[in-house]
Scaffold this motif. Structure first.
Motif: not given
Length: 288
Positions: A3, A6-7, A28, A96-97, A100, A104
């Motif tokens: 996460i 990704a951010i 990531m 979840s990955v 994300i 992104a």
């Protein structure tokens, strides 16, 4: 970790910090690998614990009497076979990955599109400003040249501007025509065309300034006293021909005198004869 990567990737894309994009991508990806490895190792350990049973121990050798007197051991109950591996946790991690990553990527595309739109607007404003500046230069040249052409008395001040064989006048006429060919009614989308028009307009302005200064410096040229008196009579006759207070007969007679007196001495352009009844002779301001 995934996460955070990704951010960082989204932040780098959004702020234009290209150097941090690779770091965010690596972070990531590392988080994704660590999550997958953790789930896989956990499942392996869980399955190993399920498959293991009581350890077989080799009994020490005993004699036959001891074996005969020893009661039979209790039967060994085998552990039930392990069921299928539960991949639910791994599926949740992967989902979840992936979610994300999709978010992104979508955010990056949105930010990139907004950036491109903003860049196009800035470029369009720049082209409009450049075209307006070039158009102002060209319009100034048009106004200056029109001021000469519409003033019949200018032939006594700058007659060389009617002589296309003069090098300065010829250079101006060529530059002015080139700028006119490049002028458009609306701002072109091609910046190269705007640049070409701006260069041509500047060249025309420079050529006009040189031609005008040269024509003013030469004026009517070296004349004898008799020629100067004749030129004075021509100017007086032209002024009378332009006088609205004169009768039509007086204006016609004055125009006839202009042509008669100027023959062999001064060329009267056709535009002067064509506008003699509608144009007023105005002073010609000096060009700086």
């Amino acid at each position: 970790m995934g996460i955070a990567g990704a951010i960082q990737l989204v932040w780098a894309r959004g702020t234009g910090q290209e150097g941090k994009e690779s770091a965010g991508t690596g972070l990531m990806f590392s988080g994704f690998v660590v999550a997958v490895c953790g789930v896989v190792i956990g499942q392996v350990i869980k399955r190993s614990d399920g498959d293991s049973g009581p350890e077989a121990v080799n009994p020490a050798p005993v004699d036959a009497l001891a074996v005969a007197s020893t009661p039979a051991p209790a039967p060994i109950i085998e552990a039930p076979a392990a069921g299928p591996t539960d991949w639910t946790a791994l599926i949740w991690v992967l989902g979840s990955v992936a979610a994300i990553a999709v978010l992104a990527l979508a955010w990056c595309l949105i930010m990139r599109t907004r950036s491109h739109i903003a860049d196009r607007k800035v470029a369009a404003r720049g082209r409009a400003d450049d075209f307006a500046a070039a158009l102002d230069i060209y319009s100034d040249v048009v106004a200056a040249y029109a001021g000469y052409l519409t003033d019949p008395c200018s032939i006594f001040v700058r007659p060389l501007l009617d002589n296309v064989d003069d090098p300065f006048t010829g250079a101006f006429i060529t530059a002015f025509a080139e700028a006119g060919d490049l002028r458009t009614e609306r701002c072109p989308d091609d910046a190269a065309r705007i640049t070409a028009f701006a260069g041509a307009a500047s060249a025309a302005r420079s050529a006009w300034k040189k031609a005008d200064e040269h024509a003013r410096a030469i004026g009517m040229g070296m004349r004898t006293s008799a020629d100067k008196r004749t030129i004075g009579r021509i100017e007086s006759a032209l002024t009378l021909a332009l006088d609205d207070a004169a009768t039509p007969a007086e204006r016609d007679a004055a125009l006839t005198a202009v042509h008669r007196l100027s023959e062999g001495m001064l060329t009267i352009p056709d535009r002067v004869a064509g506008s003699v009844r509608t144009q007023q002779c105005t002073p010609v301001p000096a060009q700086h």
